[in-house]
Design an enzyme around this catalytic site. Sequence first.
Site, PDB file in Angstrom:
ATOM      1  N   GLY A  95       5.374 -10.290   6.024  1.00  0.00           N
ATOM      2  CA  GLY A  95       4.218 -10.424   6.916  1.00  0.00           C
ATOM      3  C   GLY A  95       2.966  -9.771   6.358  1.00  0.00           C
ATOM      4  CB  SER A 130      10.914  -4.812   6.548  1.00  0.00           C
ATOM      5  OG  SER A 130      11.086  -3.421   6.527  1.00  0.00           O
ATOM      6  CB  ILE A 139       9.099  -2.937   3.281  1.00  0.00           C
ATOM      7  CG1 ILE A 139      10.612  -2.781   3.133  1.00  0.00           C
ATOM      8  CG2 ILE A 139       8.459  -3.290   1.942  1.00  0.00           C
ATOM      9  CD1 ILE A 139      11.336  -4.036   2.696  1.00  0.00           C
ATOM     10  CB  VAL A 147      -5.252  -3.354  -2.132  1.00  0.00           C
ATOM     11  CG1 VAL A 147      -5.401  -1.866  -2.090  1.00  0.00           C
ATOM     12  CG2 VAL A 147      -3.988  -3.778  -2.833  1.00  0.00           C
ATOM     13  CE  LYS A 163     -16.616 -12.085  -4.387  1.00  0.00           C
ATOM     14  NZ  LYS A 163     -15.174 -11.928  -4.704  1.00  0.00           N
ATOM     15  N   PRO A 199     -22.353 -16.247  -9.934  1.00  0.00           N
ATOM     16  CG  PRO A 199     -24.115 -17.778 -10.176  1.00  0.00           C
ATOM     17  CD  PRO A 199     -23.156 -16.922 -10.967  1.00  0.00           C
ATOM     18  CG  LEU A 258       1.091  -9.494  -4.107  1.00  0.00           C
ATOM     19  CD1 LEU A 258       1.111  -8.072  -3.561  1.00  0.00           C
ATOM     20  CD2 LEU A 258       0.113  -9.595  -5.276  1.00  0.00           C
ATOM     21  CB  THR A 262      -8.124 -15.671  -8.351  1.00  0.00           C
ATOM     22  OG1 THR A 262      -7.638 -14.612  -9.180  1.00  0.00           O
ATOM     23  CG2 THR A 262      -9.415 -16.195  -8.912  1.00  0.00           C
TER      24      THR A 262
HETATM   25  C1  LIG Z   1      -5.033  -3.420  -6.778  1.00  0.00           C
HETATM   26  C2  LIG Z   1      -5.045  -4.760  -6.131  1.00  0.00           C
HETATM   27  C3  LIG Z   1      -6.251  -5.343  -5.735  1.00  0.00           C
HETATM   28  C4  LIG Z   1      -6.275  -6.614  -5.157  1.00  0.00           C
HETATM   29  N1  LIG Z   1      -7.473  -7.199  -4.845  1.00  0.00           N
HETATM   30  C5  LIG Z   1      -7.484  -8.462  -4.380  1.00  0.00           C
HETATM   31  C6  LIG Z   1      -8.692  -9.116  -4.062  1.00  0.00           C
HETATM   32  O1  LIG Z   1      -9.787  -8.553  -4.171  1.00  0.00           O
HETATM   33  N2  LIG Z   1      -8.646 -10.384  -3.603  1.00  0.00           N
HETATM   34  C7  LIG Z   1      -7.459 -11.050  -3.428  1.00  0.00           C
HETATM   35  O2  LIG Z   1      -7.463 -12.227  -3.045  1.00  0.00           O
HETATM   36  N3  LIG Z   1      -6.304 -10.439  -3.674  1.00  0.00           N
HETATM   37  C8  LIG Z   1      -6.278  -9.181  -4.147  1.00  0.00           C
HETATM   38  N4  LIG Z   1      -5.098  -8.573  -4.387  1.00  0.00           N
HETATM   39  C9  LIG Z   1      -3.857  -9.285  -4.056  1.00  0.00           C
HETATM   40  C10 LIG Z   1      -3.600  -9.173  -2.566  1.00  0.00           C
HETATM   41  O3  LIG Z   1      -3.482  -7.818  -2.193  1.00  0.00           O
HETATM   42  C11 LIG Z   1      -2.321  -9.908  -2.199  1.00  0.00           C
HETATM   43  O4  LIG Z   1      -2.321 -11.179  -2.784  1.00  0.00           O
HETATM   44  C12 LIG Z   1      -2.242 -10.077  -0.716  1.00  0.00           C
HETATM   45  O5  LIG Z   1      -2.365  -8.854  -0.061  1.00  0.00           O
HETATM   46  C13 LIG Z   1      -0.939 -10.715  -0.313  1.00  0.00           C
HETATM   47  O6  LIG Z   1       0.132  -9.824  -0.514  1.00  0.00           O
HETATM   48  P1  LIG Z   1       1.559 -10.327  -0.096  1.00  0.00           P
HETATM   49  O7  LIG Z   1       1.511 -10.791   1.306  1.00  0.00           O
HETATM   50  O8  LIG Z   1       2.069 -11.271  -1.120  1.00  0.00           O
HETATM   51  O9  LIG Z   1       2.479  -9.000  -0.214  1.00  0.00           O
HETATM   52  P2  LIG Z   1       2.532  -7.681   0.696  1.00  0.00           P
HETATM   53  O10 LIG Z   1       1.259  -7.345   1.320  1.00  0.00           O
HETATM   54  O11 LIG Z   1       3.161  -6.653  -0.196  1.00  0.00           O
HETATM   55  O12 LIG Z   1       3.558  -8.052   1.864  1.00  0.00           O
HETATM   56  C14 LIG Z   1       4.938  -8.101   1.652  1.00  0.00           C
HETATM   57  C15 LIG Z   1       5.631  -8.304   2.985  1.00  0.00           C
HETATM   58  O13 LIG Z   1       7.010  -8.538   2.755  1.00  0.00           O
HETATM   59  C16 LIG Z   1       7.771  -7.710   3.631  1.00  0.00           C
HETATM   60  N5  LIG Z   1       9.073  -7.501   3.013  1.00  0.00           N
HETATM   61  C17 LIG Z   1       9.357  -7.186   1.727  1.00  0.00           C
HETATM   62  N6  LIG Z   1      10.693  -7.116   1.547  1.00  0.00           N
HETATM   63  C18 LIG Z   1      11.260  -7.413   2.754  1.00  0.00           C
HETATM   64  C19 LIG Z   1      12.599  -7.491   3.224  1.00  0.00           C
HETATM   65  N7  LIG Z   1      13.647  -7.264   2.431  1.00  0.00           N
HETATM   66  N8  LIG Z   1      12.796  -7.798   4.523  1.00  0.00           N
HETATM   67  C20 LIG Z   1      11.754  -8.026   5.373  1.00  0.00           C
HETATM   68  N9  LIG Z   1      10.477  -7.970   4.979  1.00  0.00           N
HETATM   69  C21 LIG Z   1      10.232  -7.658   3.685  1.00  0.00           C
HETATM   70  C22 LIG Z   1       6.920  -6.459   3.784  1.00  0.00           C
HETATM   71  O14 LIG Z   1       7.284  -5.725   4.910  1.00  0.00           O
HETATM   72  C23 LIG Z   1       5.540  -7.098   3.913  1.00  0.00           C
HETATM   73  O15 LIG Z   1       5.349  -7.538   5.253  1.00  0.00           O
HETATM   74  C24 LIG Z   1      -5.054  -7.297  -4.938  1.00  0.00           C
HETATM   75  C25 LIG Z   1      -3.844  -6.704  -5.299  1.00  0.00           C
HETATM   76  C26 LIG Z   1      -3.827  -5.452  -5.895  1.00  0.00           C
HETATM   77  C27 LIG Z   1      -2.496  -4.848  -6.299  1.00  0.00           C
END
Ligand SMILES: Cc1cc2nc3c(=O)[nH]c(=O)nc-3n(C[C@H](O)[C@H](O)[C@H](O)COP(=O)(O)OP(=O)(O)OC[C@H]3O[C@@H](n4cnc5c(N)ncnc54)[C@H](O)[C@@H]3O)c2cc1C
Length: 509
Positions: free
Chosen positions: A17, A44, A47, A52, A83, A103, A339, A350
Site C-alpha cells: 500500500g 503491512s 513494514i 520518499v 512543477k 523545461p 520499486l 520518473t
Molecule cells: C531516495 C528516493 C527518492 C525518490 N524520489 C522520487 C521522486 O522524486 N519521484 C518519483 O516519482 N519517485 C521517487 N522515488 C520512488 C518512489 O519513492 C516510489 O516509486 C514510490 O514511493 C512507490 O513506492 P512503492 O509503492 O513501490 O514501495 P513502498 O512505498 O516501499 O511500499 C511498499 C508496500 O508494500 C508493503 N509490503 C511489503 N512487504 C509486504 C508483505 N510481506 N506483506 C504485506 N505488505 C507488504 C509495505 O507495507 C508497503 O505498504 C524515490 C525513491 C527513493 C528511494
Amino acid sequence: MVMNVSIEPKKILILGGGTAGWMAANLMIKAWGKYGFEITLVESPDIGIIGVGEGSTPMLKSFMDSIGLDEKDWMPACNATYKLGIRFDGWSTKPGFPRYFHPFPAQIDDYTAPAFYYNSLARRNGLDVEGHPDHFFLNSYMAEEKRSPFAGENFPFTLLYGYHFDSGLLGEYLGEVARQRGVKHMQAKVTDTTINADGRIEAVIDDGGRVHKADYFVDCTGFRSTLLQEALRVPFEPYAENLFNDSAVVFPTPRPEEIAPQTISTALNSGWAWTIPLTSRIGNGYVYSSAYTTADEAERELRDFTGVGDSNEVEARHLKMKVGRVTKHWAGNCVAVGLSQGFIEPLEATALLLVQLTVQNFIWALETGNFTTEKRDWFNDDVNGRFEAVRDYIVAHYVVNSRADDGYWQDNANNDKVSRQLYDVISTWTSGKNLTDELKRQKNKDYYPTMSWHCLLAGYGIYPAKEGLQGRDAEKHQAKLNEIHEFIRRCSLNYTPHMELLKSQERRA
Ligand SMILES: Cc1cc2nc3c(=O)[nH]c(=O)nc-3n(C[C@H](O)[C@H](O)[C@H](O)COP(=O)(O)OP(=O)(O)OC[C@H]3O[C@@H](n4cnc5c(N)ncnc54)[C@H](O)[C@@H]3O)c2cc1C
C-alpha cells in the site's frame, strides 16, 4: 481501452500500500470495477512505505485526470505545488553554463524552440551563436519568475506541468479514493506464498493464517519484491555499471515565503542533492554513491549545503536504493509495479511515470489478450524498453559532466559502459550532426523528446571552445535574441503567480 462485453469478473490481489499499490488500485478499479472485478489491497503497517518520492513528470496529471481527481482537491490535501521543470546547478564547469533548466514543453515553444535547435546545430558546427537552452523556453523563464501554469482565458496557450507533493499524504489520499470506489483494504503481513506447477501463484498466506486466493497478483511490495523476485525468483538486473549511486540521505527544512515551481538538482561531491518545495516544507535529499563517501560524510555535506549545520532539530533519514530492473515484470499471473519491478535514481523523477505506464499497459495487455498470456512478451519488452530509455537519459547527465573533482565525477565522465543508443546520441551531437534525425532513427521520441536531449547536451555547454568559433553579425543576432526574450517575457505575464494560485487552492480546501 478495448470494450469487451464478455469480460468475466476476476479477483485481483494487490500486495503493498505505497504509492505504487494505490495507483494500481485506482487504475484497476476504474478499468474493471464495471465488470464486477474484486480488487483487494493487502498491506503491512509493520513494514510501512518508503515515504520518499516528492516530484513528478507531467504524466501524473494525466493519471489524476484519468481517474477523475481534481487538483483543486488533491493538491491542498497533499501539500502539493506545481512543477514546470528541473534546474540543474553545477553539473558543468564550461564557462557560461553553470546551470540550465530542463523545461516541460509549452505550446508557445513552437515559436521559440526552432531558433534554439538552429543555434545549437550551428554552434556545434563552429558558428558563434547563443546555444544555452534557458534563453528559448517559456517554462524555464516562468520557473524563475515563480509563475503557475495557468493563464486567463484570453491567453489560450497551454503548457505541460508536473507536481511536487508529500508522498505519504498522496498515498493516503489515493487509498481513500480507491476504498470509496470499491477496493477492499486489509492490513496484514504476507508470510508465505503457494505456487502451482505452472509457476502461477495460487494464494498468499498472511501472518494471521488467512489464505488469499486471486486470479492475478500485483506485487507492490517495494524493494523487497516479495512475490515476483522472492517467491517467483525472477532475476534482477542491476544498473550499477551505468549508475553508481546506491544511497540517499533526506531531511526537511522550512520553506521560504515564495515558492518557485521547480525542482533544483545540485551536483555535490559524490552525487547530487534535490531541493523540492512543498507548501509545508522543503524536501531535501542527497543521492550518492557509497563507494565514494560514507553515510556520515554525506549527511554532513547535505547539512552544509542546506545551511542547517549541526541543528538537532533536523533529523536525517538514511536509505539504500536498489537500482536496476527485473528481467520480466509480468511472470505467471503476477505483475510487479513500483520499486518491486525496479528503480532508476530519481534525477528526473520518473518512478511514478513508470508505475502508471506499467499498470496501464498491463490492463491493456490483459484485455486485448482476452486475459491470456498472449501479450505478455510484448508487455515485458515494452516495459524494459522504457526502463532502458530512462536509464540512458539519466546516465547521460553523468557521462557528459565536466567537473574536475577527482574520483566520483571523473569516474563518471570516463565510464564507457554506456548503451549503443546513448553512445550514438552523444557522438551525433559532438560530430555536429542533426540530433533530431538520430533520435527519430532510434525511435526514441516516445520516451524522451528531442527537446529534452537538446536541453541536456546544450545545457552542459557541449560545444566547440568559444575561441575557435566564427563570428557572425553580432548585432543582428542579439536583436533576434532580444525579440525571443521579449516574446517569452510578455507571454509569461499572462500566467497567475504561483503563490497566488496555491493560496487560493488552500482557501477553497
Ligand atoms: C531516495 C528516493 C527518492 C525518490 N524520489 C522520487 C521522486 O522524486 N519521484 C518519483 O516519482 N519517485 C521517487 N522515488 C520512488 C518512489 O519513492 C516510489 O516509486 C514510490 O514511493 C512507490 O513506492 P512503492 O509503492 O513501490 O514501495 P513502498 O512505498 O516501499 O511500499 C511498499 C508496500 O508494500 C508493503 N509490503 C511489503 N512487504 C509486504 C508483505 N510481506 N506483506 C504485506 N505488505 C507488504 C509495505 O507495507 C508497503 O505498504 C524515490 C525513491 C527513493 C528511494
